[in-house]
Design a protein around this motif. Structure first.
Motif, PDB file in Angstrom:
ATOM      1  N   LYS A 193      78.087  44.295  -4.259  1.00 60.17           N
ATOM      2  CA  LYS A 193      77.165  44.848  -5.255  1.00 60.17           C
ATOM      3  C   LYS A 193      77.527  44.371  -6.658  1.00 60.17           C
ATOM      4  O   LYS A 193      76.676  43.918  -7.420  1.00 60.17           O
ATOM      5  CB  LYS A 193      77.200  46.388  -5.209  1.00 60.17           C
ATOM      6  CG  LYS A 193      76.770  46.970  -3.880  1.00 60.17           C
ATOM      7  CD  LYS A 193      76.870  48.478  -3.842  1.00 60.17           C
ATOM      8  CE  LYS A 193      78.296  49.006  -3.938  1.00 60.17           C
ATOM      9  NZ  LYS A 193      79.192  48.576  -2.844  1.00 60.17           N
ATOM     10  N   SER A 194      78.830  44.502  -6.981  1.00 61.01           N
ATOM     11  CA  SER A 194      79.258  44.104  -8.332  1.00 61.01           C
ATOM     12  C   SER A 194      79.140  42.595  -8.507  1.00 61.01           C
ATOM     13  O   SER A 194      78.781  42.115  -9.589  1.00 61.01           O
ATOM     14  CB  SER A 194      80.701  44.538  -8.580  1.00 61.01           C
ATOM     15  OG  SER A 194      80.812  45.935  -8.405  1.00 61.01           O
ATOM     16  N   SER A 195      79.403  41.842  -7.441  1.00 60.77           N
ATOM     17  CA  SER A 195      79.252  40.389  -7.519  1.00 60.77           C
ATOM     18  C   SER A 195      77.798  40.035  -7.816  1.00 60.77           C
ATOM     19  O   SER A 195      77.513  39.134  -8.603  1.00 60.77           O
ATOM     20  CB  SER A 195      79.654  39.736  -6.198  1.00 60.77           C
ATOM     21  OG  SER A 195      80.952  40.113  -5.843  1.00 60.77           O
ATOM     22  N   GLY A 239      86.082  49.854  -2.434  1.00 60.02           N
ATOM     23  CA  GLY A 239      86.204  50.966  -3.362  1.00 60.02           C
ATOM     24  C   GLY A 239      86.648  50.516  -4.750  1.00 60.02           C
ATOM     25  O   GLY A 239      87.260  51.283  -5.490  1.00 60.02           O
ATOM     26  N   THR A 240      86.308  49.277  -5.121  1.00 65.26           N
ATOM     27  CA  THR A 240      86.693  48.766  -6.447  1.00 65.26           C
ATOM     28  C   THR A 240      85.911  49.457  -7.562  1.00 65.26           C
ATOM     29  O   THR A 240      86.474  49.920  -8.541  1.00 65.26           O
ATOM     30  CB  THR A 240      86.460  47.235  -6.518  1.00 65.26           C
ATOM     31  OG1 THR A 240      87.234  46.623  -5.499  1.00 65.26           O
ATOM     32  CG2 THR A 240      86.843  46.691  -7.871  1.00 65.26           C
ATOM     33  N   THR A 241      84.607  49.535  -7.401  1.00 65.34           N
ATOM     34  CA  THR A 241      83.787  50.156  -8.450  1.00 65.34           C
ATOM     35  C   THR A 241      83.821  51.671  -8.271  1.00 65.34           C
ATOM     36  O   THR A 241      83.508  52.181  -7.194  1.00 65.34           O
ATOM     37  CB  THR A 241      82.328  49.638  -8.373  1.00 65.34           C
ATOM     38  OG1 THR A 241      82.362  48.219  -8.396  1.00 65.34           O
ATOM     39  CG2 THR A 241      81.499  50.160  -9.524  1.00 65.34           C
ATOM     40  N   ASP A 301      76.221  32.847   2.667  1.00 64.40           N
ATOM     41  CA  ASP A 301      76.955  31.573   2.675  1.00 64.40           C
ATOM     42  C   ASP A 301      78.057  31.577   3.747  1.00 64.40           C
ATOM     43  O   ASP A 301      78.590  30.533   4.114  1.00 64.40           O
ATOM     44  CB  ASP A 301      77.567  31.314   1.288  1.00 64.40           C
ATOM     45  CG  ASP A 301      78.404  32.468   0.790  1.00 64.40           C
ATOM     46  OD1 ASP A 301      79.601  32.320   0.589  1.00 64.40           O
ATOM     47  OD2 ASP A 301      77.851  33.595   0.617  1.00 64.40           O
ATOM     48  N   ALA A 322      75.657  36.242  -3.457  1.00 65.98           N
ATOM     49  CA  ALA A 322      76.050  36.392  -4.859  1.00 65.98           C
ATOM     50  C   ALA A 322      76.726  35.107  -5.338  1.00 65.98           C
ATOM     51  O   ALA A 322      76.753  34.822  -6.527  1.00 65.98           O
ATOM     52  CB  ALA A 322      76.975  37.593  -5.017  1.00 65.98           C
TER      53      ALA A 322
END
Ligand code: GTP
Ligand code: MG
Length: 446
Positions: A227-229, A247-249, A334, A354
Motif C-alpha cells: 500500500k505504502s509503495s 505492520g510498517t505503517t 512483476d 508499485a
C-alpha cells in the motif's frame, strides 16, 4: 458610512504579478496619492510609478480605476497590478494603510458586492467555491452557478409555491365553498414534483461533494501488500516508509495528487489484520474509518503470495460496506503469481506493480471520478444551501396534510415557511449574523 478597504487579492508567494484592491469612497484619492496623477479616467489601464507618502518610489504598476456603481463591489474600486513576490505588494498595501485606509476582512469585497445588489448569495458562494474547486468539472458547474443557474431554480420554485399560496389565500376568503378536487390534485402534483426535484439535487450534491473538496481515495489491504509503495509510486517520491516487515505503517497518511482533471486526496492506511500491539490496533481502527470516509476504496492484494485468512478478512469488510466505490487491485505483478484470483470473487481485477507500473489503476480512478462529474447538472455547493432546500422540502411535506383535509390556514402557514426557506438561498431573512459567518469563510481580498 462604510469605510474604504484594501487587501492583496493574489496568493502570497513568488509570482509574476500581485494585485492590490481598494474599495470605497476614498479609493480614487488613494490612486491619486500613490500615483501622483490628478486626472484618472475610469476603466483606463495606466502604467504608472507608485510612491510612498515620503515621495520614495515603491514600484511601477498598472493601475485601473472603476467608478461606482460599475465595479465588482458597486463602490469606487482601484486595482494595482504590481510586480509579484513577497515584498512589493505588501509595501503598496502598507502605503495605502498609511493614508488611513482599513485592511479588508476575508470576503469583505464580496460582502459589499452582495449588500450593494451586485450579486446574490448563490453567486457569491459559487465564486468562493470556484477558488477552492478541486476539479475541472466543478469549475464548469460553478461557472454556471455564477451565471445564475441556482438563482433561477430558486426563483422558479418560489413562483410555484406562491401560485399555490395565492390560490389558498383566495379560497380562505370563500370559506363556505368546497375546493374543487381537481385543483387540489393539481397543486399536490406540482408540490410533489418540486420535493422530488429537491431530493434529487440534495442527493447529487452529496455524491459530488468531492468535485469541490477533492475526492478521497483510500488504499487498504492486509499488511505488506504494498500500500505504502503504491502511495509513493503515485506521488513519485518516498513519502511513506516501506519495508518487508508486516505492520510498517501505523497511522494513516494523506497526500494530494492530480489524476486527470481532478485533484484528489489519497490515503495510505495501516494493514488490516488481527493485531495484538495496541498502537497497531489503533492504526487499524483508523484504516476502517478511512474506508468510511473515502469516496473510492482501492483494496489491494499481494499477487506474489497465496490467498490467506487475512485476505479473507479484507474481502469480508468490502462486502459489509455496500454502496461504496471499490477497486480491487492485485499488486506485485512483476513477481511470480501465487495468488488464486478465483478467490477474490466476481470483482473486476486491476493488475498493478508499485515497482513497474500502475497506469490501469489511475485510469480506473479517473474514469470513476469523471463519471461523477460528467453531467454538469446543478448542485448545491454549501451546507447552507443544502439546509435551506431540505427545510423547504420539509415545510412542503408539512403543508400537504392540511391541504388534503381542507385546512387551508395551516396549508398557507407551512407554504409561507417554504417560501421563506427557499428564498433564503439567495437572500437570508435574518441578515447580519448569517452574512458575517458566510463571508468570513471567503479568502482575503475576495
Ligand atoms: N516486487 C515488488 N515488491 C513490492 C511491490 N510493492 C511493494 N513491494 C515490497 O513489498 C514490501 C511491503 O511494501 P509496503 O509498501 O511497505 O507494504 P504495506 O502494504 O504498506 O505494508 P504495511 O504498512 O505493513 O501494511 C516491501 O518490501 C516493498 O518493497 C511490487 O509491486 N513489486
Ligand atoms: Mg504501509
Amino acid at each position: 458610512m462604510t469605510s474604504t478597504i484594501a487587501a492583496i487579492a493574489t496568493a502570497h508567494g513568488v509570482s509574476s504579478i500581485s494585485i492590490i484592491r481598494v474599495s470605497g469612497k476614498e479609493a480614487l484619492k488613494v490612486a491619486q496619492l500613490l500615483s501622483k496623477k490628478e486626472q484618472i479616467t475610469p476603466r483606463h489601464a495606466y502604467l504608472t510609478s507608485l510612491f510612498r507618502s515620503d515621495n520614495s518610489l515603491i514600484d511601477q504598476a498598472i493601475m485601473i480605476y472603476f467608478s461606482a456603481p460599475n465595479s465588482f463591489t458597486g463602490e469606487d474600486i482601484v486595482e494595482f497590478q504590481c510586480h509579484g513576490g513577497m515584498i512589493v505588494a505588501q509595501e503598496i498595501l502598507d502605503a495605502i494603510v498609511a493614508f488611513g485606509i482599513d485592511l479588508a476582512m476575508p470576503g469583505e469585497f464580496s460582502k459589499r458586492a452582495f449588500l450593494n445588489g451586485k450579486i446574490d448569495l448563490t453567486e457569491a458562494e459559487a465564486i468562493s467555491k470556484l477558488i477552492e474547486a478541486k476539479s475541472v468539472d466543478a469549475a464548469k458547474i460553478l461557472a454556471k452557478q455564477m451565471k445564475g443557474e441556482l438563482k433561477t431554480f430558486v426563483n422558479e420554485s418560489r413562483e410555484l409555491l406562491l401560485e399555490s399560496l395565492a390560490y389558498s389565500e383566495v379560497m380562505i376568503d370563500y370559506a363556505e365553498e368546497d375546493i374543487p378536487e381537481d385543483i387540489i390534485e393539481s397543486i399536490v402534483k406540482k408540490l410533489d414534483a418540486l420535493t422530488d426535484q429537491i431530493q434529487k439535487i440534495v442527493d447529487a450534491s452529496h455524491r459530488r461533494k468531492g468535485l469541490i473538496e477533492g475526492f478521497k481515495v483510500a488504499i487498504v489491504g492486509k499488511p505488506n501488500v504494498g500500500k505504502s509503495s503504491l502511495l509513493n509510486a503515485l506521488l513519485s517520491y518516498d513519502r511513506a516508509i516501506v519495508s518487508e516487515i508486516a505492520g510498517t505503517t501505523r497511522d494513516t497518511i494523506e497526500e494530494q495528487i492530480r489524476i486527470g482533471t481532478h485533484i484528489i486526496r489519497i490515503v495510505d492506511t495501516a494493514g488490516i489484520r488481527n493485531a495484538s500491539d495496541d498502537i497497531e490496533k489503533r492504526g487499524i481502527e483508523r484504516s476502517m474509518s478511512s474506508i468510511e470516509d473515502a469516496d473510492i476504496v482501492v483494496v489491494l492484494f499481494d499477487g506474489s503470495r497465496p490467498f490467506d485468512e487475512e485476505d479473507e478478512k479484507v474481502l469480508s469488510i468490502i462486502k459489509e460496506t455496500e454502496e461504496k466505490a471499490f477497486i480491487v487491485a492485485v499488486n506485485k505483478t512483476d513477481l511470480e503469481r501465487k495468488l488464486d484470483r478465483g478467490l477474490l470473487g466476481n470483482n473486476d481485477l486491476i493488475e498493478v506493480s508499485a515497482k513497474k507500473g500502475f497506469d490501469l489503476l489511475t485510469k480506473k480512478i479517473e474514469s470513476l471520478l469523471d463519471s461523477v462529474g460528467k453531467d454538469e447538472e446543478m448542485m448545491l455547493v454549501t451546507a447552507r444551501q443544502i439546509e435551506a432546500v431540505t427545510l423547504t422540502k420539509q415545510s412542503i411535506l408539512d403543508a400537504k396534510e392540511p391541504l388534503l383535509s381542507g385546512e387551508l390556514e395551516f396549508f398557507s402557514y407551512h407554504l409561507k415557511e417554504a417560501v421563506k426557506q427557499i428564498s433564503s438561498i439567495s437572500k437570508p431573512y435574518d441578515n447580519e449574523e448569517i452574512l458575517d459567518k458566510m463571508f468570513s469563510e471567503f479568502c482575503l481580498g475576495k
